[in-house]
Design an enzyme around this catalytic site. Structure first.
Site, PDB file in Angstrom:
ATOM      1  N   GLN A  92       0.932  -1.051  -0.203  1.00 43.86           N
ATOM      2  CA  GLN A  92      -0.179  -0.326  -0.130  1.00 43.86           C
ATOM      3  C   GLN A  92       0.622   1.642   0.207  1.00 43.86           C
ATOM      4  O   GLN A  92       0.072   2.358  -0.513  1.00 43.86           O
ATOM      5  CB  GLN A  92      -1.109  -0.276   1.148  1.00 43.86           C
ATOM      6  CG  GLN A  92      -0.585  -0.201   2.412  1.00 43.86           C
ATOM      7  CD  GLN A  92      -0.997  -0.373   3.777  1.00 43.86           C
ATOM      8  OE1 GLN A  92      -1.631  -1.162   4.020  1.00 43.86           O
ATOM      9  NE2 GLN A  92      -2.134   0.848   4.684  1.00 43.86           N
TER      10      GLN A  92
ATOM     11  N   ASN B 217       0.144  -9.359   4.730  1.00 41.79           N
ATOM     12  CA  ASN B 217       0.337  -8.424   4.929  1.00 41.79           C
ATOM     13  C   ASN B 217       0.364  -7.130   4.323  1.00 41.79           C
ATOM     14  O   ASN B 217       0.128  -8.009   2.654  1.00 41.79           O
ATOM     15  CB  ASN B 217       1.560  -7.276   6.805  1.00 41.79           C
ATOM     16  CG  ASN B 217       1.723  -6.052   7.340  1.00 41.79           C
ATOM     17  OD1 ASN B 217      -0.276  -5.735   6.447  1.00 41.79           O
ATOM     18  ND2 ASN B 217       1.508  -5.445   7.839  1.00 41.79           N
TER      19      ASN B 217
END
Length: 448
Positions: free
Chosen positions: A70, A390
């Site tokens: 991200q 993650n």
């Protein structure tokens, strides 16, 4: 040592001198001060034996793919949701690696969220600007975070596209400047539409609202690119066979290449506060992104039930979206969490421990991050640890996958998403009950 009393609450110079003298006279404190001056306090507080003994293997593991990243954005909730969807998409496509466009999902989340914000501002137009709710709305406008139901709102309305159809841009991976511009635009817009609503100028209000949304659209499109309404889809699967699927819409792509029905899933939350009964539903006022969509809904359950249902999903081969307070008791480089990892209380000589309920009540803990559970270690029926996908890239942990001790799950995980079919009949029935409505600033409204 002179105490601080109710009648003399100021810090007297004599007290400060006594504190300095006492500190200097303690050789242990002096050595600790010397160490903290040169190395990270985490390196001193960590239980090295515990950190090195936490195995990163699990008995049941789903993932065989690479993690996503991200970068400098708060899109974890969207990354985790799309990573859940891509597990099924990879099977349909018969490919090992595939990624949905997170940029596409964020574009429409922000466009819809701007409209949602204006609606909330108009609903509260009769309140003064320093009213707690109005102040909260103005302070929290246009962040990157979100909740599971908000992701479902976007997928249900706009579908999804492969990453190649709307790739990342500099601003999608580094949202700070774009968000600052959007915040300024919307706060100025809030002032304008509030004044028009109070004046009763409905026509002027409608024109202003349309102009503001047009300006938000322009900013988003400049920063993130133009989202496709249709695209040509072709790919080669892992058996080296080329597929040309032709022109598809985002809605068609989502329907064809995902294997779950989004409406079948529910977000289970562990609200530890006693006044919110387990088995009840919760919602948070003004928490959402799409006007007219179903509100964010939580089913409040005991953490042990949340863990059991998450484990069952993984054993059935299905990853699990979850939200947690990611920072405490974590070694990021090693990619591990354990509730006993750092002994800060022993280092500082100060009591720091609070139970989960107290941490929530006093602002010490809340949902801050969403990820995906992709594995669980079970020995003789006992869950020992969890494997986590993650979205922080592949530099830490096991190429971006982290390991969570089961005790950390108890303390810092707040929500998991499971299929409603896994619930008992009583809990499925509870989903139809009117939810407890929490205020906008409630900790359960924190955005992952």
């Amino acid at each position: 040592m002179t105490p601080i009393t109710e009648t003399t609450a100021t810090l007297a110079p004599e007290l400060i001198t006594q504190l300095h003298t006492s500190f200097t006279a303690d050789p242990v404190l002096k050595r600790t001060q010397n160490a903290i001056a040169r190395v990270s306090v985490d390196d001193l507080a960590i239980d090295h034996q515990l950190a090195t003994s936490l195995s990163t293997t699990v008995s049941n593991r789903i993932d065989d793919w690479k993690v996503t990243n991200q970068k400098k954005s708060g899109r974890c909730w969207l990354f985790a949701a799309l990573n859940l969807l891509r597990a099924g998409a990879k099977e349909v496509l018969d490919v090992k690696e595939f990624e949905f466009s997170q940029n596409y999902a964020m574009y429409f989340d922000k466009l819809e969220r701007a409209n949602y914000f204006l609606e909330s501002i108009l609903e509260t137009a009769e309140r003064p600007e320093d009213d707690r709710l109005v102040s909260f709305l103005l302070q929290s406008v246009m962040g990157d975070g979100g909740q599971w139901d908000m992701a479902v709102n976007i997928f249900s309305k706009y579908g999804a596209v492969p990453k190649a159809a709307m790739p990342e841009t500099e601003s999608s991976s580094n949202t700070g400047r774009m968000n600052a511009v959007l915040c300024a635009l919307l706060r100025r817009g809030a002032q304008e539409v509030r004044e028009l609503r109070i004046a009763g100028d409905m026509a002027g209000e409608e024109r202003a609202r349309e102009r503001i949304i047009t300006e938000v659209h322009r900013v988003l499109t400049l920063h993130l690119g133009t989202p496709p309404t249709q695209f040509e889809w072709e790919y080669t699967h892992d058996k080296k066979v080329f597929h040309r699927e032709g022109v598809m819409t985002p809605q068609e792509f989502l329907a064809k290449y995902t294997t779950i029905t989004l409406s079948d899933y529910v977000c289970l939350v562990d609200d530890p506060r006693a006044e919110h009964a387990k088995g009840s539903t919760l919602t948070v006022e003004h928490l959402g992104n799409v006007v007219g969509a179903p509100p964010v809904l939580y089913l409040n359950v005991d953490i042990e039930l949340a863990k059991r249902l998450a484990k069952e999903a993984i054993l059935d081969g299905e990853p699990v979206w979850f939200g947690c307070d990611v920072g405490p008791q974590m070694v990021r480089k090693d990619g591990i969490w354990d509730a006993r990892l750092y002994d800060y209380a022993g280092l500082y000589g100060a009591e720091l421990a609070m139970d989960k309920e107290t941490r929530v009540r006093f602002g010490e803990s809340a949902m801050t991050h969403a990820m995906l559970l992709t594995g669980v270690d079970v020995l003789d029926g006992v869950t020992r640890r969890w494997r986590v996908e993650n979205s922080w890239g592949d530099e830490n942990g096991d190429q971006g996958f982290y390991t969570m001790a089961d005790n950390w799950f108890d303390e810092y995980v707040f929500e998991v998403v499971v299929n409603k079919s896994r619930l008992s009949p009583e809990l499925r029935q509870a989903l139809a009950a009117d939810p407890i409505v929490l205020p906008a600033w409630d900790p359960m409204g924190a955005l992952a």
